[in-house]
Design a protein around this motif. Structure first.
Motif, mmCIF file in Angstrom:
data_model
loop_
_atom_site.group_PDB
_atom_site.id
_atom_site.type_symbol
_atom_site.label_atom_id
_atom_site.label_comp_id
_atom_site.label_asym_id
_atom_site.label_seq_id
_atom_site.Cartn_x
_atom_site.Cartn_y
_atom_site.Cartn_z
ATOM 1 N N UNK A 737 0.822 -1.206 0.000
ATOM 2 C CA UNK A 737 0.000 0.000 0.000
ATOM 3 C C UNK A 737 0.861 1.264 0.000
ATOM 4 N N UNK A 738 1.942 1.247 0.790
ATOM 5 C CA UNK A 738 2.796 2.433 0.887
ATOM 6 C C UNK A 738 3.500 2.712 -0.436
ATOM 7 N N UNK A 739 3.838 1.674 -1.192
ATOM 8 C CA UNK A 739 4.414 1.881 -2.526
ATOM 9 C C UNK A 739 3.453 2.694 -3.396
ATOM 10 N N UNK A 740 2.176 2.347 -3.326
ATOM 11 C CA UNK A 740 1.179 3.039 -4.133
ATOM 12 C C UNK A 740 1.042 4.498 -3.702
ATOM 13 N N UNK A 741 1.123 4.739 -2.388
ATOM 14 C CA UNK A 741 1.023 6.108 -1.887
ATOM 15 C C UNK A 741 2.221 6.933 -2.348
ATOM 16 N N UNK A 742 3.420 6.348 -2.332
ATOM 17 C CA UNK A 742 4.607 7.072 -2.799
ATOM 18 C C UNK A 742 4.486 7.403 -4.292
ATOM 19 N N UNK A 743 3.980 6.462 -5.062
ATOM 20 C CA UNK A 743 3.773 6.733 -6.499
ATOM 21 C C UNK A 743 2.795 7.886 -6.689
ATOM 22 N N UNK A 744 1.718 7.897 -5.883
ATOM 23 C CA UNK A 744 0.723 8.969 -6.005
ATOM 24 C C UNK A 744 1.331 10.328 -5.662
ATOM 25 N N UNK A 745 2.243 10.382 -4.689
ATOM 26 C CA UNK A 745 2.900 11.645 -4.323
ATOM 27 C C UNK A 745 3.749 12.157 -5.482
ATOM 28 N N UNK A 746 4.478 11.264 -6.138
ATOM 29 C CA UNK A 746 5.332 11.649 -7.265
ATOM 30 C C UNK A 746 4.501 12.205 -8.411
ATOM 31 N N UNK A 747 3.357 11.585 -8.686
ATOM 32 C CA UNK A 747 2.494 12.048 -9.781
ATOM 33 C C UNK A 747 1.790 13.359 -9.402
ATOM 34 N N UNK A 748 1.364 13.476 -8.135
ATOM 35 C CA UNK A 748 0.567 14.632 -7.710
ATOM 36 C C UNK A 748 1.387 15.912 -7.616
ATOM 37 N N UNK A 749 2.654 15.825 -7.286
ATOM 38 C CA UNK A 749 3.457 17.024 -7.008
ATOM 39 C C UNK A 749 3.513 17.997 -8.179
ATOM 40 N N UNK A 750 3.869 17.579 -9.400
ATOM 41 C CA UNK A 750 3.886 18.556 -10.503
ATOM 42 C C UNK A 750 2.502 19.105 -10.840
ATOM 43 N N UNK A 751 1.464 18.275 -10.681
ATOM 44 C CA UNK A 751 0.096 18.754 -10.951
ATOM 45 C C UNK A 751 -0.270 19.839 -9.954
ATOM 46 N N UNK A 752 0.016 19.603 -8.675
ATOM 47 C CA UNK A 752 -0.294 20.593 -7.641
ATOM 48 C C UNK A 752 0.517 21.860 -7.835
ATOM 49 N N UNK A 753 1.793 21.714 -8.201
ATOM 50 C CA UNK A 753 2.648 22.899 -8.425
ATOM 51 C C UNK A 753 2.082 23.774 -9.537
ATOM 52 N N UNK A 754 1.693 23.158 -10.643
ATOM 53 C CA UNK A 754 1.171 23.938 -11.773
ATOM 54 C C UNK A 754 -0.139 24.630 -11.405
ATOM 55 N N UNK A 755 -1.054 23.892 -10.780
ATOM 56 C CA UNK A 755 -2.367 24.456 -10.439
ATOM 57 C C UNK A 755 -2.230 25.626 -9.470
ATOM 58 N N UNK A 756 -1.397 25.487 -8.447
ATOM 59 C CA UNK A 756 -1.267 26.555 -7.453
ATOM 60 C C UNK A 756 -0.442 27.722 -7.975
#
Length: 808
Positions: A737-756
């Motif tokens: 489960x934690x592997x999946x959460x780490x993958x989600x953090x890597x994908x989410x970071x650039x999306x969040x940076x651009x949106x904000x």
């Protein structure tokens, strides 16, 4: 057939109560969030659509670049409306609104006035353009005569009770009497402006015919089938025909020379229904919304709903092994795949309907609090109105089909021979789609967490930034002009109170308040490159000291210098535009009246350090201070620790001098924060929905962890018998489960940076997006996921291996 489907679905849901609860509760929260945001979004989109002619009403907006300022106004010159109607047959009607702020209002003969906001002067054509039904009175004549006023039903009850207000005189501002000529229904709340009092424009004390002054909100009603985009090109003709000659009269320059000096003036039309969400002009009649927030909240609603649906799909497919034999038996007994799909889809829709019932209850409970957060007044009744009901009916069906489609097709695809032999493999590691959905869930959660952190950091930055003046411990008393010549007496009486450090009387404050823009030039010059368009505030001798502003050159106003009546203090931005290296003693002038060509000359006596007098969305513009008797409000710097007692003492002084006038005050900190109320609301709402999104994701993760622990019961028992520690088993069950959460953090970071980054671009003064914000969001996501999974992992790891092996 349907009855049979429903019976089996109900039995299945009752049999699996734990997973049923997680599914229904998760879906209910997702649906409730979706409905709350749907109410908010539809309310925002409904602004001004109550007007029957809304599709033909436009407002004239102005964009002006002059004197170092790039200005975007919601107002335009007072002759604009009459000229457009006179010169162009496409214009059916126009109306001008001139908002004059807060006045004291009372019935004639009443001893006490009431403080009324948003007193508005309007042309007699008001009711030809806007849909404002009258309870009594003639819309054609209501504002056609001087000294007439149209009041709302609420204002009529407030001032006249159950008496008929028609024809009754009312006193405004203690010296202006108007007769009530009509009573209108209260303006809808979803209007970009609201007013309880419309006064006849004939009585507006204004120097008419000023093409170079922009002070009126001008609305144009076009005739049907008018090509508005093509019509907008006529503004170039208006500029050359009317504004050009007045610029020549005032500045002795042509429009070509005006433009060659780097200046510009332009006008454009915005549809009435776009004003609330799409207009970012200065001098709006009321604070507008922002289409950006509508997009953000719509996306949040969709994300939360998708997270809830993903939970359903994950849990349904994860439980497939438990139902594999059921599918095999049904197929052996003759059930076709379509029938099985129908059965599973029925279970999905039934689950969604039950979740919808719970969601409506949650909305009913949460709506008052959500209204407070969003600054709205929405009602649960709106959900069953003709406008919302189709969405409400469609929502559970669409969600049921969406959430149940994959599990239904997945479960119905099992081959009977394979499943009856027990060879179905639904292990966690092989469930690629399920892993992808978990990643998607937490990716959206991380984006929301990062967004919330950045919004709150920006709001904190605004609230703590050095704005160039000391806004803390400043108490402002409103409506001091009602005291007339006794305003100074009131100030001196308050200054004698213990805990009052200093005081000033002025109608201009570095918070949302009046503004007065004028063009200034260095003495002897009309060179447009040497001009500056700046705000010109009338203040008293103690203004700079009371507000804690810092003088960087020269001196403050002083009664010891009689010449200060023609003195002026500039801010650093004004000095920079004027190009003065040593401004003290230099003289600048402004036109007082364009038509009379009168001007006033000032001597620069001081330069004040730049301070923020508008929203931090804008750069600091040019500003000047002059001595004037403008007595809009009294501001007092206080040092008392017992503020309630001090306020009571100030109120007592007020009532001694003017007992018939209402006492009203606020602290400057609160007024300053009011400019950023929308951002504060967005931050709080974002935090709330981010927390709910994480809760829903964790419910799904909790269910999956429980199922995976159940599937691996035998494996855990064997490992414990062979000597595995509790910690190693917890790590084994958690790592996937934690592997999946780490993958989600890597994908989410650039999306969040651009949106904000896009959101922060609306601010001239803003924070930097730093790495630790993403690290903190990641730590929170991992911590929450670990806590969720660890509960089930610890429970499985502590299980007696004898029991687990015996059960297998």
């Amino acid at each position: 057939m349907l009855t049979n489907y429903l019976k089996i679905a109900w039995r299945t849901l009752r049999k699996q109560q734990g997973f049923t609860f997680i599914n229904i509760f998760g879906l209910a929260i997702g649906l409730a969030c979706c409905m709350l945001i749907m109410l908010y979004v539809l309310d925002e989109l409904s602004f001004d659509r109550y007007n029957t002619k809304a599709d033909r009403i436009y407002r004239v907006q102005s964009d002006i670049k002059f004197g170092g300022n790039d200005m975007h106004f919601a107002v335009s010159p007072d002759p604009m409306g009459p000229t457009l109607k006179k010169d162009y047959p496409q214009v059916e009607q126009f109306v001008r609104l001139h908002q004059r702020g807060t006045w004291l209002v009372k019935r004639t003969g009443e001893p006490t006035s009431l403080r009324e906001d948003n007193i508005t002067f309007a042309d007699s054509t008001l009711f030809d353009v806007f849909t404002l039904p009258l309870v009594s009175g003639d819309p054609k004549r209501a504002l056609a005569e001087p000294n007439t006023v149209v009041i709302s039903e609420t204002a009529a009850k407030r001032h006249f009770g159950n008496q008929n207000p028609m024809g009754q005189p009312m006193v405004f501002d203690n010296n202006k009497t108007f007769k009530v000529s009509a009573v209108m229904r209260d303006m809808p709340k979803n209007s970009h402006f609201r007013s309880d009092f419309f006064l006849s424009m004939i009585n507006d004390d204004y120097p008419w015919g000023q093409w170079l002054s922009n002070n009126h909100h001008v609305y144009i009603l076009f005739k049907p089938d008018t090509d508005v985009q093509a019509f907008s090109k006529n503004f170039n003709t208006i500029i050359e025909k009317y504004i050009g000659p007045q610029a020549m009269q005032m500045l002795g320059t042509s429009m070509d020379q005006f433009r060659k000096a780097g200046n510009s003036v332009g006008y454009w039309l915005i549809p009435l229904t776009d004003i609330h969400l799409h207009s970012k002009q200065q001098i709006e009649l009321a604070p507008n919304g922002d289409i950006q927030y509508v997009y953000i909240f719509s996306a949040v609603a969709l994300f939360i709903l998708l997270i809830a649906c993903i939970n359903f799909m994950n849990l349904a497919t994860a439980r497939s092994a438990k139902r594999a034999k059921e599918v095999g038996v049904r197929k052996v007994m003759g059930s076709e795949r379509q029938q099985l799909i129908g059965q599973f889809m029925t279970e999905s829709i039934l689950t969604t309907v039950l979740a919808m019932i719970l969601a409506i209850s949650i909305v009913a409970i949460a709506l008052p609090g959500f209204n407070t957060l969003a600054g709205k007044d929405m009602s649960i009744i709106q959900l069953v109105s003709p406008y919302y009901l189709p969405l409400l009916v469609a929502l559970p069906i669409v969600v049921g089909l969406l959430a149940g489609s994959y599990p239904a097709f997945f479960l119905s695809s099992f081959q009977p021979i394979t499943v009856l032999k027990g060879k179905v493999n639904v292990s966690f590691k092989s469930a690629g789609l399920r892993s992808g959905l978990v990643v998607f869930q937490f990716m959206m959660s991380v984006v929301l967490i990062v967004g919330t952190i950045i919004v709150y950091r920006q709001i904190t930055y605004i609230q703590t930034k050095n704005v160039g003046f000391k806004r803390d411990q400043v108490l402002t008393v409103n409506g001091v002009y009602a005291m007339g010549k006794q305003a100074e007496t009131f100030k001196q009486e308050v200054l004698r109170l213990p805990g009052v450090v200093s005081g000033s009387i002025s109608g201009y404050l570095p918070t949302p308040s009046n503004r007065n823009d004028n063009a200034f030039f260095a003495e002897g010059q009309t060179n447009l490159n040497k001009g500056v368009n700046m705000q010109n505030w009338g203040v008293d001798y103690d203004y700079v000291k009371t507000l804690g502003m810092q003088l960087v050159q020269g001196r403050d106003f002083s009664p010891a210098f009689g010449s200060d009546s023609s003195g002026i203090i500039l801010n650093e931005a004004a000095v920079k535009v004027l190009g003065f290296k040593n401004p003290i003693g230099k003289r600048i002038w402004e036109f007082n009246d364009v038509q009379a060509k009168t001007q006033k000359t000032y001597t620069i006596i001081g330069v004040v350090k730049n301070f923020h007098f508008e929203s931090l969305r804008r750069n600091i513009g040019a500003l000047s201070l002059v001595l004037d008797s403008n007595s809009g409000a009294a501001s007092f710097r206080v040092s008392s620790t017992n503020l309630p007692a001090l306020v009571s003492q100030i109120e007592a002084k007020w009532k001694q001098i003017t007992p018939s006038q209402p006492f009203s005050y606020q602290f400057m900190d609160d007024s300053f924060d009011e400019m950023y109320r929308a951002e504060q609301r967005v931050g709080t709402i974002a935090l709330t929905f981010a927390a709910l999104a994480i809760l829903i994701a964790c419910l799904g993760l909790f269910g999956l962890a429980a199922f995976m622990a159940e599937q691996r019961t035998k494996e855990i028992g064997v490992r414990k018998v062979l000597g595995a520690s509790v910690g190693s088993i917890i790590g084994l069950l958690s790592k996937d489960f934690l592997k999946l959460v780490f993958i989600s953090i890597i994908i989410a970071s650039p999306i969040a940076w651009y949106a904000m980054s896009q959101w922060l671009n609306d601010f001239a003064y803003k924070i930097d997006i730093e790495w630790w914000m993403f690290a903190l969001a990641g730590i929170l996501a991992v911590g929450i996921a670990l806590l969720t999974v660890s509960f089930q992992s610890i429970k499985a790891a502590l299980m007696n291996p004898v029991k687990s092996l015996r059960s297998e």
